[in-house]
Design an enzyme around this catalytic site. Structure first.
Site, PDB file in Angstrom:
ATOM      1  N   SER A 135      17.980  -8.310  29.403  1.00 49.33           N
ATOM      2  CA  SER A 135      18.392  -6.708  29.217  1.00 49.33           C
ATOM      3  C   SER A 135      19.910  -6.540  29.135  1.00 49.33           C
ATOM      4  O   SER A 135      20.571  -7.442  29.450  1.00 49.33           O
ATOM      5  CB  SER A 135      18.252  -6.016  30.427  1.00 49.33           C
ATOM      6  OG  SER A 135      18.701  -4.864  30.475  1.00 49.33           O
ATOM      7  N   TYR A 148      18.402  -3.831  39.840  1.00 49.95           N
ATOM      8  CA  TYR A 148      18.003  -4.053  38.403  1.00 49.95           C
ATOM      9  C   TYR A 148      18.908  -4.990  37.794  1.00 49.95           C
ATOM     10  O   TYR A 148      18.654  -6.089  37.297  1.00 49.95           O
ATOM     11  CB  TYR A 148      17.634  -2.999  37.457  1.00 49.95           C
ATOM     12  CG  TYR A 148      17.149  -3.107  36.091  1.00 49.95           C
ATOM     13  CD1 TYR A 148      15.898  -3.910  36.129  1.00 49.95           C
ATOM     14  CD2 TYR A 148      17.505  -2.842  35.026  1.00 49.95           C
ATOM     15  CE1 TYR A 148      14.962  -4.230  34.913  1.00 49.95           C
ATOM     16  CE2 TYR A 148      17.020  -3.113  33.784  1.00 49.95           C
ATOM     17  CZ  TYR A 148      15.904  -3.771  33.757  1.00 49.95           C
ATOM     18  OH  TYR A 148      15.246  -4.095  32.319  1.00 49.95           O
TER      19      TYR A 148
HETATM   20  P1  NDP Z   1       6.675  -1.116  29.967  1.00 49.99           P
HETATM   21  O1  NDP Z   1       6.812  -0.637  31.483  1.00 49.99           O
HETATM   22  O2  NDP Z   1       6.053  -0.456  29.008  1.00 49.99           O
HETATM   23  O3  NDP Z   1       6.143  -2.756  30.221  1.00 49.99           O
HETATM   24  C1  NDP Z   1       6.318  -3.470  31.387  1.00 49.99           C
HETATM   25  C2  NDP Z   1       5.260  -4.551  31.363  1.00 49.99           C
HETATM   26  O4  NDP Z   1       5.391  -5.475  32.299  1.00 49.99           O
HETATM   27  C3  NDP Z   1       3.854  -3.790  31.272  1.00 49.99           C
HETATM   28  O5  NDP Z   1       2.824  -4.456  30.485  1.00 49.99           O
HETATM   29  C4  NDP Z   1       3.395  -4.360  33.082  1.00 49.99           C
HETATM   30  O6  NDP Z   1       2.021  -4.488  32.839  1.00 49.99           O
HETATM   31  C5  NDP Z   1       4.109  -5.588  32.932  1.00 49.99           C
HETATM   32  N1  NDP Z   1       4.139  -6.048  34.632  1.00 49.99           N
HETATM   33  C6  NDP Z   1       4.903  -5.267  35.425  1.00 49.99           C
HETATM   34  N2  NDP Z   1       4.638  -6.151  36.583  1.00 49.99           N
HETATM   35  C7  NDP Z   1       4.008  -6.879  36.285  1.00 49.99           C
HETATM   36  C8  NDP Z   1       3.368  -7.973  37.148  1.00 49.99           C
HETATM   37  N3  NDP Z   1       3.553  -8.214  38.547  1.00 49.99           N
HETATM   38  N4  NDP Z   1       2.468  -9.027  36.524  1.00 49.99           N
HETATM   39  C9  NDP Z   1       2.279  -8.828  35.300  1.00 49.99           C
HETATM   40  N5  NDP Z   1       2.903  -7.967  34.558  1.00 49.99           N
HETATM   41  C10 NDP Z   1       3.667  -7.082  34.983  1.00 49.99           C
HETATM   42  O7  NDP Z   1       8.336  -1.420  29.894  1.00 49.99           O
HETATM   43  P2  NDP Z   1       9.025  -2.342  28.628  1.00 49.99           P
HETATM   44  O8  NDP Z   1       7.971  -2.761  27.516  1.00 49.99           O
HETATM   45  O9  NDP Z   1      10.264  -1.521  28.106  1.00 49.99           O
HETATM   46  O10 NDP Z   1       9.611  -3.684  29.443  1.00 49.99           O
HETATM   47  C11 NDP Z   1       9.249  -5.038  29.044  1.00 49.99           C
HETATM   48  C12 NDP Z   1      10.852  -5.932  29.394  1.00 49.99           C
HETATM   49  O11 NDP Z   1      11.572  -5.383  28.704  1.00 49.99           O
HETATM   50  C13 NDP Z   1      10.869  -5.727  30.921  1.00 49.99           C
HETATM   51  O12 NDP Z   1      11.339  -7.212  31.091  1.00 49.99           O
HETATM   52  C14 NDP Z   1      12.038  -4.856  30.946  1.00 49.99           C
HETATM   53  O13 NDP Z   1      13.055  -5.198  32.050  1.00 49.99           O
HETATM   54  C15 NDP Z   1      12.762  -5.277  29.501  1.00 49.99           C
HETATM   55  N6  NDP Z   1      13.751  -4.215  29.120  1.00 49.99           N
HETATM   56  C16 NDP Z   1      13.350  -2.969  28.882  1.00 49.99           C
HETATM   57  C17 NDP Z   1      14.193  -2.200  28.361  1.00 49.99           C
HETATM   58  C18 NDP Z   1      13.933  -0.733  27.953  1.00 49.99           C
HETATM   59  O14 NDP Z   1      14.935   0.338  27.813  1.00 49.99           O
HETATM   60  N7  NDP Z   1      12.510  -0.387  28.125  1.00 49.99           N
HETATM   61  C19 NDP Z   1      15.719  -2.697  27.934  1.00 49.99           C
HETATM   62  C20 NDP Z   1      15.789  -3.983  28.554  1.00 49.99           C
HETATM   63  C21 NDP Z   1      14.998  -4.799  28.803  1.00 49.99           C
HETATM   64  P3  NDP Z   1       0.877  -3.998  34.120  1.00 49.99           P
HETATM   65  O15 NDP Z   1       1.517  -2.676  34.926  1.00 49.99           O
HETATM   66  O16 NDP Z   1      -0.354  -3.981  33.513  1.00 49.99           O
HETATM   67  O17 NDP Z   1       0.939  -5.420  35.032  1.00 49.99           O
END
Ligand code: NDP
Length: 249
Positions: A135, A148
């Site tokens: 990020s 974070y």
């Molecule tokens: P979402 O919340 O849409 O997706 C997050 C995903 O992570 C979900 O599929 C969730 O699935 C999964 N997840 C969370 N906890 C667990 C766990 N314990 N085990 C397995 N899977 C897990 O957010 P984003 O798509 O935006 O996020 C994806 C990545 O991008 C993250 O690392 C986030 O920090 C990063 N990011 C996002 C930004 C943004 O502005 N959106 C900016 C910069 C980085 P489930 O709950 O089904 O397990």
């Protein structure tokens, strides 16, 4: 669906929504057999059916879950460390230790567990690629975001360390550091409060998950001697973690 051992296999963690889901679709379009992991198996199964991939339950905070996930993979060519997220916004003085634990367990130790478990197979593939979604919070600090930003800094340093440790091995390493992407990210951060989540993107044109997925697809399609080390991508309306141009209506 069984995973044929002659197909190139891409593993995407956190693929039940947002960036992970879009990435799974993009890599499947590029010919990979995509194995998707997350905790919400119902969502994964729908996506896997649509892309001809494999859905596997995965909790990156649980060692046994990661081991079971790794054990059924015949080979791994690409790993996208995407599972992660944020919980809350609080000053250091008011930090919620449980939120910090969640963020460190998911982003930092989750990335460590999965990467450690899959590295032998990535090396064995003869042309492996690890993409880690960090990020812009891995590049700068912002007020009320320390749980974070510290987790993303740590996750990024873990990833960057591998670049040196794996020199001489057939594995490429790419860090992607996005700014604001409209996904379920803010909904998770604010415990389901849609109004608060919407405010994050108010008056800006944020990135969407597909923007990041296309970058990952580009990275994965480079020839194997080309290593894109770090890619920082933000909406045009964002110059830094807390610097937005917002239009008011
Ligand atoms: P979402 O919340 O849409 O997706 C997050 C995903 O992570 C979900 O599929 C969730 O699935 C999964 N997840 C969370 N906890 C667990 C766990 N314990 N085990 C397995 N899977 C897990 O957010 P984003 O798509 O935006 O996020 C994806 C990545 O991008 C993250 O690392 C986030 O920090 C990063 N990011 C996002 C930004 C943004 O502005 N959106 C900016 C910069 C980085 P489930 O709950 O089904 O397990």
């Amino acid at each position: 669906m069984t995973i044929s051992s002659d197909a190139r296999v891409a593993v995407v963690t956190g693929a039940s929504s947002g960036i992970g889901e879009a990435t799974a679709r993009t890599l499947a379009d590029q010919g990979f057999h995509v194995v998707i992991g997350a905790r919400r198996l119902d969502r994964l199964e729908k996506i896997a059916e649509e892309i001809g991939g494999t859905a596997l339950e995965l909790d990156v905070t649980d060692e046994d879950s990661v081991d079971a996930f790794a054990a059924v993979l015949p080979r791994v060519d690409v790993l996208v460390n995407n599972a992660g997220g944020a919980k809350g916004l609080a000053t250091v003085m008011e930090a919620d230790l449980d939120d910090w634990r969640w963020m460190w367990e998911t982003n930092v130790l989750g990335t460590l567990r999965v990467t450690k478990a899959l590295l032998p197979k990535l090396i064995d593939s003869g042309d492996g690629l690890v993409v880690t979604i960090t990020s812009i919070a891995a590049l700068e600090a912002y007020d009320n975001g320390s749980g974070y930003t510290t987790a993303k800094h740590a996750q990024a340093v873990l990833h960057r360390t591998l670049r040196g440790e794996l020199l001489g091995k057939p594995v490429r390493l790419t860090e992607i550091a996005p700014g604001a992407v409209e996904t379920e990210f803010s909904l998770v951060r604010f415990e389901g409060d849609q109004e608060k989540a919407d405010k994050v993107y108010e008056g800006i044109t944020p990135l969407v998950a597909q923007d990041i997925a296309e970058i990952i697809g580009f990275v994965a399609a480079r020839p194997s001697h080309v290593n894109l080390d770090q890619i920082v991508v933000r909406p045009r309306d964002q110059a830094g973690a807390g610097r937005f141009h917002r239009t008011t209506t």
